[in-house]
Structures are given as C-alpha cells and as structure tokens.
Design a protein around this motif. Structure first.
Motif, PDB file in Angstrom:
ATOM      1  N   GLY A 258     -18.170 -14.339  -1.885  1.00 48.38           N
ATOM      2  CA  GLY A 258     -19.270 -13.770  -2.509  1.00 48.38           C
ATOM      3  C   GLY A 258     -20.436 -14.667  -2.582  1.00 48.38           C
ATOM      4  N   GLY A 259     -21.518 -14.520  -3.046  1.00 42.51           N
ATOM      5  CA  GLY A 259     -22.652 -15.600  -3.308  1.00 42.51           C
ATOM      6  C   GLY A 259     -23.666 -15.662  -2.559  1.00 42.51           C
ATOM      7  N   ARG A 260     -23.444 -14.760  -1.411  1.00 38.45           N
ATOM      8  CA  ARG A 260     -24.934 -14.454  -0.582  1.00 38.45           C
ATOM      9  C   ARG A 260     -24.900 -13.414   0.009  1.00 38.45           C
ATOM     10  N   LEU A 261     -26.089 -12.634   0.086  1.00 30.58           N
ATOM     11  CA  LEU A 261     -26.405 -11.498   0.260  1.00 30.58           C
ATOM     12  C   LEU A 261     -26.207 -10.894   1.723  1.00 30.58           C
ATOM     13  N   SER A 262     -26.496 -11.781   2.814  1.00 32.25           N
ATOM     14  CA  SER A 262     -26.335 -11.011   3.979  1.00 32.25           C
ATOM     15  C   SER A 262     -25.336 -11.227   5.077  1.00 32.25           C
ATOM     16  N   SER A 263     -24.654 -12.696   4.823  1.00 31.88           N
ATOM     17  CA  SER A 263     -23.535 -12.716   5.784  1.00 31.88           C
ATOM     18  C   SER A 263     -22.749 -13.942   5.389  1.00 31.88           C
ATOM     19  N   VAL A 264     -21.376 -13.937   6.085  1.00 30.20           N
ATOM     20  CA  VAL A 264     -20.658 -15.072   5.676  1.00 30.20           C
ATOM     21  C   VAL A 264     -20.266 -15.755   7.086  1.00 30.20           C
ATOM     22  N   LEU A 265     -20.295 -16.907   7.386  1.00 21.53           N
ATOM     23  CA  LEU A 265     -20.020 -17.599   8.295  1.00 21.53           C
ATOM     24  C   LEU A 265     -18.893 -18.525   8.122  1.00 21.53           C
ATOM     25  N   ASP A 266     -17.738 -18.164   8.489  1.00 23.32           N
ATOM     26  CA  ASP A 266     -16.510 -18.920   8.024  1.00 23.32           C
ATOM     27  C   ASP A 266     -15.938 -19.700   9.089  1.00 23.32           C
ATOM     28  N   ILE A 267     -16.079 -21.022   9.023  1.00 22.61           N
ATOM     29  CA  ILE A 267     -15.478 -21.792  10.118  1.00 22.61           C
ATOM     30  C   ILE A 267     -14.597 -22.741   9.852  1.00 22.61           C
ATOM     31  N   LYS A 268     -13.471 -22.688  10.649  1.00 23.15           N
ATOM     32  CA  LYS A 268     -12.397 -23.376  10.378  1.00 23.15           C
ATOM     33  C   LYS A 268     -12.066 -24.489  11.384  1.00 23.15           C
ATOM     34  N   MET A 269     -11.824 -25.670  10.979  1.00 23.92           N
ATOM     35  CA  MET A 269     -11.702 -26.975  11.565  1.00 23.92           C
ATOM     36  C   MET A 269     -10.188 -26.919  12.326  1.00 23.92           C
ATOM     37  N   ASN A 270     -10.015 -27.691  13.389  1.00 23.42           N
ATOM     38  CA  ASN A 270      -8.627 -27.895  13.671  1.00 23.42           C
ATOM     39  C   ASN A 270      -8.007 -28.699  12.740  1.00 23.42           C
ATOM     40  N   ASP A 271      -6.657 -28.564  12.937  1.00 26.00           N
ATOM     41  CA  ASP A 271      -5.895 -29.500  11.869  1.00 26.00           C
ATOM     42  C   ASP A 271      -5.256 -30.924  12.473  1.00 26.00           C
ATOM     43  N   GLY A 272      -5.437 -30.768  14.089  1.00 21.79           N
ATOM     44  CA  GLY A 272      -4.959 -32.063  14.557  1.00 21.79           C
ATOM     45  C   GLY A 272      -3.703 -31.806  15.044  1.00 21.79           C
ATOM     46  N   ASN A 273      -3.390 -32.576  16.225  1.00 22.99           N
ATOM     47  CA  ASN A 273      -2.338 -32.111  17.027  1.00 22.99           C
ATOM     48  C   ASN A 273      -0.977 -32.641  16.544  1.00 22.99           C
ATOM     49  N   ASP A 274      -0.007 -31.950  15.864  1.00 21.41           N
ATOM     50  CA  ASP A 274       0.841 -32.579  15.414  1.00 21.41           C
ATOM     51  C   ASP A 274       2.181 -32.988  16.264  1.00 21.41           C
ATOM     52  N   LYS A 275       2.025 -33.029  17.503  1.00 20.42           N
ATOM     53  CA  LYS A 275       3.029 -33.350  18.384  1.00 20.42           C
ATOM     54  C   LYS A 275       2.647 -34.684  19.100  1.00 20.42           C
ATOM     55  N   LYS A 276       1.453 -34.816  19.548  1.00 23.42           N
ATOM     56  CA  LYS A 276       0.908 -35.736  20.372  1.00 23.42           C
ATOM     57  C   LYS A 276      -0.080 -36.410  19.890  1.00 23.42           C
ATOM     58  N   PHE A 277      -0.344 -37.737  20.151  1.00 22.79           N
ATOM     59  CA  PHE A 277      -1.790 -38.492  19.853  1.00 22.79           C
ATOM     60  C   PHE A 277      -2.831 -38.008  21.049  1.00 22.79           C
ATOM     61  N   GLY A 278      -4.015 -37.889  20.678  1.00 19.00           N
ATOM     62  CA  GLY A 278      -5.007 -37.521  21.653  1.00 19.00           C
ATOM     63  C   GLY A 278      -6.272 -37.961  21.537  1.00 19.00           C
ATOM     64  N   VAL A 279      -7.096 -38.036  22.351  1.00 17.14           N
ATOM     65  CA  VAL A 279      -8.498 -38.584  22.113  1.00 17.14           C
ATOM     66  C   VAL A 279      -9.326 -37.864  23.116  1.00 17.14           C
ATOM     67  N   SER A 280     -10.530 -37.290  22.498  1.00 13.16           N
ATOM     68  CA  SER A 280     -11.368 -36.603  23.459  1.00 13.16           C
ATOM     69  C   SER A 280     -12.720 -36.829  23.133  1.00 13.16           C
ATOM     70  N   GLY A 281     -13.616 -36.667  23.912  1.00  9.52           N
ATOM     71  CA  GLY A 281     -15.081 -36.857  23.550  1.00  9.52           C
ATOM     72  C   GLY A 281     -15.876 -36.737  24.787  1.00  9.52           C
TER      73      GLY A 281
END
Lengths: 810, 263
Positions: A258-281
C-alpha cells in the motif's frame, strides 16, 4: 472427535457425530415406547447406520507437506515456483518470497512435482502418513535449441494463477534485451510491457495506467526507493546482476502492499551462492560492475556484494572545452546482502543499498543526490503452516545542490523512513491461505531548505514528521478447481505530527490560519479502508477470466512541474491542506494460451477513478518555498484503457508483442474551465515488440521496437512582444500532441567461453538503430536567420548510440 | 539569482553532450482570437512615460504586432493625480505632466471597445549601482557583465536589470530578489552570451545597464514568464498584474543607470 473401534482410532466428522447422537436419542425415545423387545436389534441397526455414515469420513486425516524450493547450484530461494500434485490436478501451492511452500493434504500417496521457468522439473514421491518437510533443489535447464519442447513441461500458470494485473519479468529476458548504452535496466525493460509507459526519453520514471510517476511504489528487498534513477533519469539504480525476481502489480496489488496509487514494483535481490564462492562482472563503455558472492557457512548462510560505477566524466576530460574537462559526472551503486539460517525454522537477512550521483562543474556548481537503504529481516516458522517475517527497514533519499558563484548557496532536501513490518502467512488447508500483518513507518522530511553554508547540521533544519500505519488481511481461497478468489482489506492511517508552525490555506492560497504545534502533537490524521479483491475463473486449462477491484490511498506526494523526473522534485506528506490521494480501479481480463502453452495471450481492460489529485497554480513557485502548499490545486482524474499482450515462450525465437490503447484525464476547476483535459502522460497508442533469437550455442540476437503516439503538450496559439522579447501566447492546456515516437534497438550476445569454472561473453548493442530523431522537447523562438519570423525547434536526445561490454563470471 | 535556470542550463548542456541535436520543424499550431498586450511604465525620473498597446498574432505570421489605436488610457496615483494619455505613435500613449515618486501607488486604466482593463503598481525606493565590470563567463566562452549594489535591509526588494548594447535593448528578463541577501552587497551577473549565442560582445561596444527596483507583482510577472518558450512542462501565460484577459504588465519602478565599454 475420536472413537475407538476394535483398537483403530477413527476421526469422526462432527456432522456424523451429531447424526449419531440424533439417532441415538430417537432410539432411546423409541425404547421408552417399545419397552424391551427390540432393544438389542435396534442398537445393531443404528450401529450399522453409524458405520455407514462413518465411511466417507474415514479419509479425513490431514497432514502438511512443506519446505523450500532452491536452486541446486547456488542455493538461491526460488520465488513463485509451482508445486503440483499429480493425483490432485488443480491443487497445489506456490512458493512465497522466501521460497517456502506449504500444502495440507489428506493422508495418502502423492507424486509432487515442482517447476519453474528455466529449470528442469523435479518429482518426488511422498507417502503421506505424517507431516513432513520436502525440499526441492532445482537444476537449471540446458538451453533447448529445437522448437519441440516437451508439452508437459510447458506451464500454464498464467491461466491458473490468481494474481491479476501482475507481470513477472524473467531475469533472463533482462539479460538479452538491449537498452540504452548497453546497460541492463529493469525500469526500461518493464516499460516494454502493456500498461507501463516511459515518462520520457532517457527517463527511468514511468507511468502505469495513466498514473503519475510518483504513484509507483518501488521496493528493493522491502525498502522503499524514492528516486530510482541516476543521472537525471538516464539509468536506474538497480544493478541487474544482483536481481533475483521482479514483479509489477498494475494497481490490483494484494493488501500487503500500500501507499501508492498506480503500481508496485517489487524487486528482490539475490541472496548469494551458499555453496561456492563466485565473482562476476562486466566492463562497459559507460560503466563497469562487479559482484562477489559466496557462502558464510556452506549451505547455511551466504553473502553477496555488488558494485557499479560509471565513468562518463573520463570522456569529458578529453574535451577541449575548459568547462567540460573540469567537470565531474558520475554515479555509483553498492549493494550488500548477507543471510544465515540460524536453525531449520529461523533465518536472518541483512541487506543494504547505497547509491550516489555526483554532477559538478568547476567548483561553482555541484549537485549530488542519493538513496540508501538498510533492512534486517527475520523469517520464522511457528509451525509448518504458519510462516512469519519481521522486517526492520531504514530508507533515506536526499539531494544537495551547491552553487558557489561569489555567493554560496546550498539547497538541501531529504526524506527518511524508519519502518517495522510484521507479516504472517497461514497455510490453512489445500485451498486456503491467509496473509495478515502490520506495517508501521515514521517519515522525516526536510522539504527543500536553502542555507548559506554548505556544512549544516541536518537535524537543525525544520523537518516534517509523519507516522503511517497499516493493518492488512488477505484470504486466498479456491472454491473449486475452476473458481478462486483473493480478497482482503488494508486499514491505513497517516498522521502529520509536530513540532512546527503550520499554516492552513484557502483555495486561493491565502493563509487563513496559523498554528504552532509541540513535538509529536497530532496535526492531522487520515484513516482509510482499502478493500482489494481478485477473482479467477478457469474456463479450461487453456483459458481463464479474471476480474479485480482495488482501492489505494497515497499519503506522500511528489511535487514537480518540470518535463522529466528531476532530483529537485519535492516530496510532501498529506497535511491539513493536502488530502490523501485515492484511486479506485476495476479491471477485467481474458487469458488464453495457444498451441499447448507455447504462446501466452492476455487482454485486459481497466477503469481507474482518481481523487484529490494535485496540480499547481499558474506560475507556482515550488522550489525552496516554505509555503509550497499554498501553490497547489486539487482535482480529480480518470484513466481507462485496453491492454493486449502476446508472448512466445519457447523455441529458438521468442519474445512478445504488447499494445496499449488508453486515455488519462484530469479535471480541475481552475484549469481549462473545469473540463476534463488529457494529463501530460496521456498517450493513445503504445506498441512494443521484443524478439530474442538463439542463433546457436554461442550467439543470441535480440531486437526491440517501440512506437507510441505523442504525449499531451501545450503549444502556443499566438505570439507578441514584451520589451523586444518574443513571447508566446497559450490558450488551453495539453490541447496538442508531441510527434509520434519510435525506435529500434538491436543487441547481440556472444558467449566466448562457457565452462564450469569460467564464463565470459561480449554484449553489443545499438540504441536507436535507424537513428530516428525523436522529440525530447519542443521549444519556440525567433528564426535565427530571419528574426521577423518564429519557428518551432525540436530537441532530440539520442540518435544512434552503439555500445559494447565484456562480461565475466567465475 | 536564477538557480533553476542554472540547473536547466546544466541539464541541457549535459544532454547536448550526448549526441543530441536540434532541428527546426514544421508544426501545425492552433490559432486563437487575438489577445490584447499592454506594457506600461512609470519611472522616478522625469517623463514622458509610455504605455504600449498591441495585439497578438498567429505563430506563422511575421513579427509585426498590430498596434491598438482606439484605446483610452489614463494613469492615476494615490494622492489624487490623474492624467489621460495621448497617442504619439500608433499604439504608444504618452504622459505629459505625471511625475513618478517612490512610495506612491499608480493605477493604469485602459478602455478598448467598451472593455476596461486596470492594473496597479507601487513604486519602490531607488537603489544605486555601486560598480559595473566584466567577468569571464562560467559556462561558455566570452564575458559576462556584472553589477554590484547594496540591498537595503528591512525591506523586501525586487530587482530587474536591463542591458542596452550600443543603445539597443537586449531582449531577456534578468530579475532577482533579496530573499537570501538581505542587507548584503548583491553581485548580479548577466549572461550576455548564452550557450548557443552567436553574437558575443565586441570590443568597444558601449553597454548601459539599468537597475530597476520593481514591486512584487511585477517581479512575479517576469518570474512566471520563464519557460514561456516551451521549456516548462505546462507553459502558460505569465501571471500579470493587469486584469484578467490581458497580457503584459504595468511597472512603476525607480531606475538607476551605469555604463561600461567592452575592453
């Protein structure tokens, strides 16, 4: 109710028990009449009747299957994965925001299947004699090159899923769609969907179903993002590398939002790989980014850190112009997140975002602005059916303009939120889920203050304080395999608090009252109930009809009367002068899948009625005006339209076509003689065509074509001269249209190397491939060669812009 | 003193960096019936003072604005003086006896074809110019003219500067107020050369600057005429101190002058 027969325990339904007791009572009465003789025989008869009644009730013992659905390689929770039961078609569950699902079924043997787009389905056989935990680890699907994708794998959840007016964006689509400067941009990509329109070239503000750009609630892991754009709107603040899930609700969001009239854009971020270390870019023409993720404790906790910076100013240093080569123009983003499973019922998350834009010219002029958010969340399973999430959220958006041209002047504005959210999900039965909770937020707003010195204690500046609360409850219920409903309500309250001096204005902007309030004294409180309801009727497994109604109330308003989303826009709270904005929206949609779910189609119509909309008096002074509320006008609005969408989901070539036909109007007594007139963001036709083609294992090509008829604008109807300067005469507001806009973007991704240890690719893109000169702004002036004439001048922002970037992952 | 304008200039220059362009286009614009434009002044130096009345034309017409020759124009003050103006050139009405005095409120009354339009303005006290000089332009090549003057404390002051180059008025509205500078020495810069200008000031040009002290309503007129060329999101006619339905302003102001020659 249990009875014991021959040592077996049976559950008896209350109905059967009542029936038994009734007969027992009747028998007893009969015994009183027929004293003796038939007593034992009647007892036998009625016991047989009782057993008969008991039969259908024998299988009523229920158990709960619950658990998490995760990515097998990275351990990331999968949001919205479908868990279906072979034996009970039409019944099933969907994982929540944390990847958790819970289904309660009668005891028996079941084949559970879990599926999510981009992953191979997984099956588990369950012998349900007690409640159990069943987790799924999904494996990413190898890219299918042929057109033939196994039909059973194709999903029709767009037909069966209850949510209406919600679109989920696949992060894989994000990776392949070319956008400005080759930067993957969530906000630009959602504007390719029907009903969602860009607020202007290069701007990342957007309008949903005719609403203003401040009527969109943008959430990043539950924290509100006030200004989602960098560099005057050319880029968005979201680093696409770290995004897991994107959902857009176009006005019919469930009561937990709630709190805005026209839309909700809900973005969820990654939690991170819990098995292996990784780098990307990636290293690109305009900016570079880097993401580092890995386990804190393997399979128990992980972290992810993402950063991005542009270096457009390095190009400026190459300029000959002394002004330009002393200029600074950059932005950076930083995301950090960590999570840890304390035990198998409790999990804690900590996340933060920090971003800043800096624009500086010669030490004479500088503007910087930024968002920062910090969130702490605690998941807890009170039982396998009651999921709880507690969040503590901090959000801050501020900007500072510094002008040092002999006299120094600083303009500062800030909005700061402290928020507590408690959400519960009760999975009660196969066909019923209850969601309820509370939200409480304190807003501190510094509404644009001018000070002489640059270093000033922000606490000493006059703040506006507000306290916003909401209580919500939603019930999702399936009446049958065909008909389901989600209904609920949100009770919201908003209070403006002291300390300070507050003025009350009449409709002309004259002060009619002044009052001084003490700290935390209530100046004005608004309480509203916002009902929400969505209905889904499945006609057949290929098609469904949905209908929805929602009321939304908005208490924070963005004041802006410039052409595009501009960081010097002002957020103000509802007050004794400014009433909350209200929107009521009804929508109706028809959903249909073709060719065994290969194609997805929907068509939706909507009507939205808006109240307490804000506009500005002629010549309103909004910037740095303590009495800004005296400059406002209030009126109403309406928006209606038709949206159509066709998507090909599988095969070498996939993509979608979206079309919107719409109108959005406003009505203010002081504007255009009180008649309905088109709002600035009104555009009649909007078309987007997106195509993604998997040429081979290494190359993916993509193209996007957008077309829209022009926005409403005000053009002059005459001209005159004042002190030698040519002035233009205006009559009705928004009676004209900008020229039509269209543009083709092309992109290509070349996967150079892809092994288990290392992946690298090049992305090429061309923005505005046929270099169409789209109008960004139209201004009027004397003809440069012949000052006895006037002319209209069109400014185009971007013509053909090629770009490339190198991406890596290990 | 044009903070929003500076921000605008910066935004436009950033934008122009990024491969943008401008082109003249053919727009079909609506037309409307002509509106009346009135421009009147009363100064604190001896007259005659002029009131110019003309009409708007269509966008596609040439920039010759038809004068209104059948108007009845009069100016009165709040101490009982009143004068009927006489037309000298077509559309220009002049006073003969009226003398502007700071502190007095002047009212303009114009009657055209049975309709009456009025406006009033209070003349503020004069503020003298301390110095005039040149300075290098911040945003572009070339120089800027700078005036310095001291703002009177305890009064809300509104200023307008007019720049005459070789006796020709350069079109442009340069205004300021003392909101942040009460009682201080104000440094007022005129952007003589704009970003896309093609006639910078040449050596030897004679520049004459006039500092007008104007009242609040006249300041509002010039402030709200920003973005009139279409840069504002919702362009509208400036807020005028004249009656509804008429364009232009009526300005009773005190004026001080200073000159400088381009080195």
């Amino acid at each position: 109710m249990f009875i014991s027969v021959d040592g077996h325990k049976f559950t008896v339904s209350s109905a059967a028990w009542r029936t038994y007791r009734y007969f027992a009572h009747e028998m007893m009465l009969m015994q009183l009449y027929f004293n003796g003789a038939g007593m034992y025989r009647s007892k036998l008869y009625f016991f047989l009747i009782f057993l008969f009644l008991l039969q259908p009730v024998l299988a009523q013992q229920h158990f709960t299957i619950s658990g998490y659905v995760r990515d097998a390689k990275t351990g990331e929770d999968i949001i919205g994965a479908n868990v279906t039961i072979k034996e009970l078609p039409g019944k099933g569950a969907s994982t929540n925001t944390y990847g958790y699902y819970s289904i309660t079924l009668p005891s028996g043997h079941y084949q559970l299947s879990t599926q999510y787009i981009g992953y191979s389905p997984q099956i588990q056989q369950i012998d349900l004699t007690q409640s159990q935990k069943v987790d799924f680890q999904l494996v990413e699907q190898v890219k299918e090159l042929s057109e033939v994708v196994v039909s059973s794998q194709r999903k029709n959840e767009n037909i069966t899923k209850l949510e209406m007016g919600v679109q989920k964006l696949d992060t894989k689509d994000l990776k392949n769609i070319p956008v400005l400067f080759g930067e993957k941009d969530v906000l630009k990509t959602i504007q390719l969907l029907p009903g969602i329109k860009s607020a202007g070239e290069g701007s990342s503000g957007f309008n949903v179903r005719g609403g203003a750009t401040d009527q969109n609630l943008i959430l990043l892991d539950e924290a509100t993002v006030y200004n989602a754009s960098h560099l005057m709107g050319f880029f968005s603040v979201f680093n696409s590398d770290a995004i897991k899930d994107i959902s857009v609700y176009k006005g019919n969001e469930p009561a937990e939002y709630g709190g805005r009239l026209s839309s909700v854009l809900d973005i969820k971020m990654n939690d991170g790989n819990d098995k292996k270390f990784g780098v990307s870019g990636g290293i690109g023409l305009i900016s570079s980014r880097l993401t580092v993720e890995g386990p804190i404790v393997k399979d128990k906790g992980s972290f992810i850190i993402s950063a991005r910076r542009t270096y457009a100013d390095l190009f400026l240093k190459l300029s000959q112009d002394t002004t330009l080569n002393n200029a600074s123009l950059y932005f950076y983003d930083f995301n950090a997140k960590a999570n840890y499973r304390i035990d198998n019922k409790t999990r804690i998350f900590l996340s933060g975002y920090f971003g800043k834009d800096v624009l500086k010219l010669n030490n004479n002029f500088g503007i910087n602005w930024g968002n920062s958010t910090a969130t702490m969340r605690l998941n807890h399973l009170f039982s396998d059916r009651l999921f709880s999430n507690t969040s503590l959220i901090f959000s801050n958006y501020n900007y500072k303009i510094n002008i040092d041209n002999t006299i120094e002047m600083n303009i500062i504005s800030r909005i700061q939120d402290f928020c507590l959210k408690q959400d519960f999900q009760l999975f009660s039965g196969t066909n019923s889920t209850l969601k309820f909770g509370i939200n409480s937020a304190v807003h501190n707003i510094i509404p644009g203050i001018i000070t002489a010195s640059s270093s000033v204690d922000l606490k000493s500046l006059s703040n506006k304080h507000a306290w916003e609360n909401a209580l919500y409850i939603t019930h999702q219920y399936s009446f049958s395999n065909k008909f389901s409903v989600e209904y609920g309500a949100r009770l919201s309250s908003f209070s403006l608090l002291g300390p300070g001096k507050f003025y009350t204005y009449d409709l002309d902007g004259n002060t009619i009252d002044t009052a001084t309030y003490k700290r935390n004294e209530y100046i004005k409180t608004y309480v509203y109930i916002e009902p929400r309801a969505t209905f889904n009727y499945i006609l057949n497994p290929q098609s469904s009809v949905k209908a929805a109604y929602a009321r939304n109330v908005q208490n924070l308003h963005l004041l802006s009367n410039t052409t595009s989303a501009n960081p010097t826009d002002l957020w103000i709270p509802s007050s004794n002068n400014v009433k909350p904005e209200i929107a009521d929206q009804v929508s109706l949609g028809y959903y249909h899948n073709f060719l065994e779910n290969k194609y997805e189609f929907f068509s939706e119509i909507y009507f939205k009625s808006l109240q307490n909309q804000i506009d500005y008096k002629n010549g309103a002074e909004l910037n740095f005006n303590e009495n800004v509320e005296s400059q406002l006008l209030y009126g109403k609005g309406r928006a209606y339209g038709l949206e159509m969408f066709l998507k090909k989901k599988y095969g070498k070539l996939n993509g979608w076509i979206s079309y919107t036909l719409s109108r959005t109007e406003r009505k203010f007594e002081q504007i255009n003689n009180g008649n309905y007139y088109p709002a600035r963001q009104d555009r009649t036709h909007d078309v987007s065509i997106v195509g993604i083609y998997d040429l081979n294992k290494r190359w993916t090509l993509s193209a996007t074509w957008v077309y829209n008829t022009g926005n409403a604008v005000t053009y002059p109807t005459g001209k005159y001269q004042i002190d030698g300067k040519t002035m233009f005469y205006y009559s009705n507001r928004n009676a004209n249209r900008m020229p039509a806009y269209h543009r083709l973007d092309l992109g290509a991704t070349w996967i150079v190397k892809k092994t288990k240890e290392f992946e690298s690719s090049w992305t090429f893109s061309i923005y505005n491939a046929y270099s169409h000169e789209n109008a960004y702004m139209i201004t009027f002036r004397n003809n440069e060669l012949d000052p006895t004439r006037t002319e209209a001048v069109q400014t185009t922002l971007f013509k053909l812009i090629p770009s490339f970037s190198y991406n890596f992952k290990f | 003193m044009k903070r929003t304008r500076i921000i605008y200039i910066v935004i436009v220059s950033v934008v122009c960096l990024l491969a943008s362009c401008e082109k003249v286009i053919d727009l079909k614009l609506d037309t409307s019936s002509s509106a009346i434009v009135i421009q009147g002044n009363v100064f604190d130096h001896p007259g005659p003072y002029a009131v110019k009345i003309s009409k708007t034309v269509d966008f596609t017409d040439a920039n010759t604005f038809p004068p209104v020759t059948d108007a009845k124009v009069s100016i009165s003050d709040n101490v009982g003086n009143s004068e009927l103006l006489t037309q000298s050139e077509a559309g220009t009405y002049l006073t003969s006896k009226l003398r502007g005095v700071p502190g007095r409120t002047y009212t303009l009354k114009v009657e055209i074809q049975g309709k009456t339009y009025t406006g009033s303005s209070t003349m503020p006290a004069a503020v003298g110019i301390d110095t005039v000089y040149f300075r290098k332009n911040i945003f572009d090549e070339g120089n800027q003219t700078v005036l310095e003057f001291r703002d009177p404390i305890d009064v809300d002051n509104y200023y307008r500067v007019l720049e005459f180059v070789n006796d020709t008025l350069r079109p442009g509205f340069y205004i300021g107020n003392d909101k942040l500078y009460q009682g201080q020495e104000i440094v007022f810069t005129i952007s003589s050369t704009s970003i896309n200008s093609n006639d910078p000031l040449k050596t030897g040009a004679k520049i004459r600057l006039q500092l007008e002290c104007i009242d609040k309503n006249v300041f509002e007129y010039f402030r709200t005429s920003r973005g009139n060329n279409g840069q504002a999101a919702s362009p509208a006619n400036p807020v005028s101190n004249l009656s509804e339905g008429v364009l232009g302003y009526f300005n009773a102001c005190s004026v001080r002058e200073a000159s400088i020659t381009v080195p």
